[in-house]
Design a protein around this motif. Structure first.
Motif, PDB file in Angstrom:
ATOM      1  N   PRO A  33       0.834  -1.212   0.000  1.00 44.85           N
ATOM      2  CA  PRO A  33       0.000   0.000   0.000  1.00 44.85           C
ATOM      3  C   PRO A  33       0.862   1.254   0.000  1.00 44.85           C
ATOM      4  O   PRO A  33       1.731   1.424   0.857  1.00 44.85           O
ATOM      5  CB  PRO A  33      -0.813  -0.132   1.290  1.00 44.85           C
ATOM      6  N   ALA A  34       0.647   2.112  -0.977  1.00 43.48           N
ATOM      7  CA  ALA A  34       1.449   3.320  -1.156  1.00 43.48           C
ATOM      8  C   ALA A  34       0.840   4.481  -0.381  1.00 43.48           C
ATOM      9  O   ALA A  34      -0.371   4.526  -0.158  1.00 43.48           O
ATOM     10  CB  ALA A  34       1.549   3.675  -2.633  1.00 43.48           C
ATOM     11  N   THR A  35       1.689   5.417  -0.006  1.00 44.12           N
ATOM     12  CA  THR A  35       1.201   6.665   0.573  1.00 44.12           C
ATOM     13  C   THR A  35       0.684   7.583  -0.524  1.00 44.12           C
ATOM     14  O   THR A  35      -0.443   8.094  -0.442  1.00 44.12           O
ATOM     15  CB  THR A  35       2.323   7.366   1.360  1.00 44.12           C
ATOM     16  N   CYS A  36       1.479   7.787  -1.561  1.00 44.96           N
ATOM     17  CA  CYS A  36       1.109   8.714  -2.634  1.00 44.96           C
ATOM     18  C   CYS A  36      -0.128   8.214  -3.384  1.00 44.96           C
ATOM     19  O   CYS A  36      -0.135   7.113  -3.919  1.00 44.96           O
ATOM     20  CB  CYS A  36       2.260   8.873  -3.619  1.00 44.96           C
ATOM     21  N   GLY A  37      -1.149   9.032  -3.401  1.00 46.46           N
ATOM     22  CA  GLY A  37      -2.368   8.705  -4.140  1.00 46.46           C
ATOM     23  C   GLY A  37      -3.453   8.066  -3.319  1.00 46.46           C
ATOM     24  O   GLY A  37      -4.627   8.120  -3.701  1.00 46.46           O
ATOM     25  N   SER A  38      -3.128   7.440  -2.193  1.00 46.87           N
ATOM     26  CA  SER A  38      -4.154   6.815  -1.363  1.00 46.87           C
ATOM     27  C   SER A  38      -4.997   7.889  -0.688  1.00 46.87           C
ATOM     28  O   SER A  38      -4.480   8.922  -0.253  1.00 46.87           O
ATOM     29  CB  SER A  38      -3.522   5.905  -0.313  1.00 46.87           C
TER      30      SER A  38
ATOM     31  N   ALA B 244     -17.722  10.081   7.829  1.00 44.24           N
ATOM     32  CA  ALA B 244     -18.915   9.708   7.085  1.00 44.24           C
ATOM     33  C   ALA B 244     -20.046   9.396   8.055  1.00 44.24           C
ATOM     34  O   ALA B 244     -19.810   9.021   9.205  1.00 44.24           O
ATOM     35  CB  ALA B 244     -18.622   8.494   6.202  1.00 44.24           C
ATOM     36  N   PRO B 245     -21.284   9.530   7.614  1.00 43.57           N
ATOM     37  CA  PRO B 245     -22.413   9.160   8.473  1.00 43.57           C
ATOM     38  C   PRO B 245     -22.413   7.669   8.803  1.00 43.57           C
ATOM     39  O   PRO B 245     -21.823   6.854   8.094  1.00 43.57           O
ATOM     40  CB  PRO B 245     -23.637   9.546   7.635  1.00 43.57           C
ATOM     41  N   VAL B 246     -23.100   7.325   9.850  1.00 49.06           N
ATOM     42  CA  VAL B 246     -23.219   5.928  10.272  1.00 49.06           C
ATOM     43  C   VAL B 246     -24.547   5.368   9.780  1.00 49.06           C
ATOM     44  O   VAL B 246     -25.550   6.091   9.670  1.00 49.06           O
ATOM     45  CB  VAL B 246     -23.108   5.800  11.805  1.00 49.06           C
ATOM     46  N   GLY B 247     -24.551   4.091   9.449  1.00 46.75           N
ATOM     47  CA  GLY B 247     -25.764   3.399   9.038  1.00 46.75           C
ATOM     48  C   GLY B 247     -26.027   2.215   9.937  1.00 46.75           C
ATOM     49  O   GLY B 247     -25.289   1.979  10.910  1.00 46.75           O
ATOM     50  N   PRO B 248     -27.040   1.426   9.645  1.00 46.64           N
ATOM     51  CA  PRO B 248     -27.379   0.278  10.488  1.00 46.64           C
ATOM     52  C   PRO B 248     -26.239  -0.724  10.655  1.00 46.64           C
ATOM     53  O   PRO B 248     -26.157  -1.422  11.660  1.00 46.64           O
ATOM     54  CB  PRO B 248     -28.555  -0.360   9.745  1.00 46.64           C
ATOM     55  N   LYS B 249     -25.332  -0.800   9.674  1.00 50.68           N
ATOM     56  CA  LYS B 249     -24.242  -1.779   9.731  1.00 50.68           C
ATOM     57  C   LYS B 249     -22.891  -1.151  10.046  1.00 50.68           C
ATOM     58  O   LYS B 249     -21.866  -1.835  10.017  1.00 50.68           O
ATOM     59  CB  LYS B 249     -24.146  -2.531   8.394  1.00 50.68           C
ATOM     60  N   GLY B 250     -22.855   0.155  10.355  1.00 48.15           N
ATOM     61  CA  GLY B 250     -21.596   0.769  10.729  1.00 48.15           C
ATOM     62  C   GLY B 250     -21.325   2.053   9.990  1.00 48.15           C
ATOM     63  O   GLY B 250     -22.116   2.517   9.160  1.00 48.15           O
ATOM     64  N   ARG B 251     -20.173   2.643  10.299  1.00 46.25           N
ATOM     65  CA  ARG B 251     -19.761   3.912   9.691  1.00 46.25           C
ATOM     66  C   ARG B 251     -18.696   3.609   8.639  1.00 46.25           C
ATOM     67  O   ARG B 251     -17.531   3.371   8.949  1.00 46.25           O
ATOM     68  CB  ARG B 251     -19.205   4.839  10.775  1.00 46.25           C
ATOM     69  N   PHE B 252     -19.111   3.598   7.388  1.00 44.53           N
ATOM     70  CA  PHE B 252     -18.230   3.257   6.274  1.00 44.53           C
ATOM     71  C   PHE B 252     -17.834   4.531   5.533  1.00 44.53           C
ATOM     72  O   PHE B 252     -18.695   5.341   5.177  1.00 44.53           O
ATOM     73  CB  PHE B 252     -18.928   2.302   5.306  1.00 44.53           C
ATOM     74  N   THR B 253     -16.540   4.681   5.306  1.00 45.57           N
ATOM     75  CA  THR B 253     -16.056   5.814   4.517  1.00 45.57           C
ATOM     76  C   THR B 253     -15.410   5.294   3.248  1.00 45.57           C
ATOM     77  O   THR B 253     -14.648   4.315   3.290  1.00 45.57           O
ATOM     78  CB  THR B 253     -15.070   6.674   5.333  1.00 45.57           C
ATOM     79  N   PRO B 254     -15.735   5.880   2.102  1.00 47.00           N
ATOM     80  CA  PRO B 254     -15.164   5.368   0.852  1.00 47.00           C
ATOM     81  C   PRO B 254     -13.672   5.645   0.768  1.00 47.00           C
ATOM     82  O   PRO B 254     -13.212   6.745   1.079  1.00 47.00           O
ATOM     83  CB  PRO B 254     -15.930   6.126  -0.236  1.00 47.00           C
ATOM     84  N   GLY B 255     -12.911   4.639   0.361  1.00 44.96           N
ATOM     85  CA  GLY B 255     -11.463   4.774   0.271  1.00 44.96           C
ATOM     86  C   GLY B 255     -10.926   4.200  -1.026  1.00 44.96           C
ATOM     87  O   GLY B 255     -11.477   3.240  -1.573  1.00 44.96           O
ATOM     88  N   LEU B 256      -9.836   4.803  -1.519  1.00 53.54           N
ATOM     89  CA  LEU B 256      -9.162   4.323  -2.721  1.00 53.54           C
ATOM     90  C   LEU B 256      -7.672   4.211  -2.428  1.00 53.54           C
ATOM     91  O   LEU B 256      -6.941   5.200  -2.487  1.00 53.54           O
ATOM     92  CB  LEU B 256      -9.386   5.287  -3.890  1.00 53.54           C
ATOM     93  N   PRO B 257      -7.190   3.023  -2.083  1.00 50.75           N
ATOM     94  CA  PRO B 257      -5.749   2.864  -1.865  1.00 50.75           C
ATOM     95  C   PRO B 257      -4.982   2.793  -3.178  1.00 50.75           C
ATOM     96  O   PRO B 257      -5.488   2.294  -4.182  1.00 50.75           O
ATOM     97  CB  PRO B 257      -5.656   1.537  -1.103  1.00 50.75           C
ATOM     98  N   TYR B 258      -3.775   3.311  -3.135  1.00 51.47           N
ATOM     99  CA  TYR B 258      -2.806   3.159  -4.234  1.00 51.47           C
ATOM    100  C   TYR B 258      -1.759   2.151  -3.762  1.00 51.47           C
ATOM    101  O   TYR B 258      -1.638   1.878  -2.558  1.00 51.47           O
ATOM    102  CB  TYR B 258      -2.135   4.498  -4.544  1.00 51.47           C
TER     103      TYR B 258
END
Length: 447
Positions: A146-151, A309-323
């Motif tokens: 997993p890279a730092t740059c771009g993630s 991110a807001p929380v839902g019935p199954k948890g607080r999910f935040t969208p992520g894009l790893p490089y």
């Protein structure tokens, strides 16, 4: 792509064999890490970020007596992914390349396993996010680092003043800088809907894209995940026909009417422009929109606050894009390549990369989320403190947990946002929309 030659100190004579212990060191100076190494990095959009990568590689090359060359390859026009495909086919090119989100799994058979590196890095830097493991580990083996740059992650970035005036609460009080959240259990997707309705009524709609590009697919994927709505499960079984999916689509039928009418046509710049122009109260994005606002619309930047991110019935999910940084298995200098990957992943190196990107770049390791950059970036004071995912957030990616080759197709085809369009713009019922998605996913299984 112009090649930038760095540190041309050449390996002149045969040196003594390095000890076995040296191989697992963060970086070593010995025969195993000598000769030449060619690297293809992603061409960063933040001014100065490439210079930090160059500096680190140059330092490593000087210590290891390796002649290194770097190409910074733009993602404009998909030049970086075209380079990956061309080198994989030719089995020649750079030793190390930067790989966007889905590409390590796609190129797994051509990549050198890096289990040894990852074992040490996890011990040093803490566990990686689940999404980084999901995309970087194939058949039980790490195929890229997993890279730092771009993630990045794409949490909410909201206007403080507009939330105070029209929503009735201050994001800085719920998510203060330098302290734990206060009352964050109230920040749910239902509250998100209420806030969007209030801001729309006041003339400042949320800028939430619903087209086929990544910003749209990513945040919609987080809504699906927070409600437990999966398109395909981890075993490859189609699971889109569920009550959770119906709940999500019903929610979108309420949200879409209070968004800008053209969000289905927005590209990834649409939400940034909307916020920077002062037209909207919230987007979900990495700090790129804030950074441009700081330059072009400072009065807007002074009112921006990034938080969870807001929380839902199954948890607080935040969208992520790893490089990722990957090492081809046809590289002529694998040992030197592994040595460099270790060096770039040391805490001191990562901190320099984060600082050079103004906090945009986000390490995927749990112990590397406490750098001062996120505390000190301004205006306003502490605006990026909550950008690194903390407080039990789950970094996710749309279309997971399906096997990556299936999920990648659903992601690329924007199956989730097309579902939203069908039941809000095209006159289809929710049941018809689910049936359409089921057929689409069956098609992905056959390819």
């Amino acid at each position: 792509m112009p090649s930038r030659k760095l540190s041309r100190r050449r390996f002149i004579a045969q040196t003594a064999l390095a000890s076995t212990a040296a191989i697992v060191a963060p970086y070593v100076r010995g025969a195993h890490a000598a000769g030449k190494l060619s690297i293809g990095f992603w061409d960063h959009w933040v001014p100065g970020a490439n210079a930090a990568s160059t500096k680190l590689v140059q330092e490593w090359g000087a210590k290891e007596k390796v002649e290194v060359s770097i190409d910074y390859i733009t993602s404009i026009g998909e030049k970086n992914t075209l380079t990956i495909a061309a080198e994989a086919q030719a089995r020649a090119g750079h030793d190390i390349l930067a790989f966007p989100t889905w590409y390590p799994a796609d190129q797994a058979e051509n990549l050198e396993p890096v289990d040894d590196i990852m074992k040490d890095l996890i011990e040093q830097n803490g566990n990686v996010t689940k999404v980084a493991e999901y995309l970087g580990k194939v058949k039980g083996h790490w195929v890229a680092v997993p890279a730092t740059c771009g993630s990045q992650v794409k949490g909410p970035c909201a206007r403080i003043d507009l939330f105070q005036q029209h929503v009735g609460w201050d994001p800085r009080e719920m998510y203060p800088a330098g302290a734990d959240p206060k009352g964050a259990e109230k920040w749910t997707w239902d509250e998100f809907l209420r806030a969007a309705q209030a801001c729309h009524k006041a003339g400042f709609p949320f800028g939430m894209p619903l087209g086929s590009t990544t910003d749209a697919v990513d945040w919609v994927g987080a809504v699906f995940a927070a409600h437990g709505a999966q398109l395909v499960d981890e075993e490859g079984k189609i699971t889109v026909n569920s009550d959770a999916t119906r709940q999500v689509l019903e929610w979108f039928k309420k949200l879409v009417p209070v968004l800008p009418p053209d969000v289905f046509a927005w590209d990834d710049a649409g939400n940034n422009k909307w916020l920077i122009a002062g037209k909207g109260a919230l987007i979900m994005n990495p700090p790129s929109a804030w950074a441009v606002a700081k330059r072009d619309a400072p009065k807007v930047a002074e009112q921006l606050w990034t938080f969870d991110a807001p929380v839902g019935p199954k948890g607080r999910f935040t969208p992520g894009l790893p490089y990722y940084w990957g090492l081809w298995n046809f590289s002529a200098n694998k040992s030197a390549g592994k040595s460099l990957l270790r060096y770039l992943s040391q805490r001191s190196s990562v901190e320099q990369l984060v600082q050079a990107s103004g906090g945009y770049d986000l390490p995927m390791f749990s112990k590397l989320l406490d750098f001062k950059t996120w505390e000190t970036e301004t205006p306003p004071n502490g605006t990026l403190y909550n950008y690194p995912p903390k407080h039990g957030q789950i970094v996710s990616i749309a279309c997971a947990p399906a096997p990556p080759k299936i999920a990648n197709q659903a992601y690329t085809q924007a199956t989730n946002t097309k579902m939203v369009a069908q039941c809000t713009q095209e006159g289809k019922t929710i049941e018809q929309t689910i049936a359409w998605a089921n057929d689409e996913l069956e098609g992905f299984m056959r390819t």
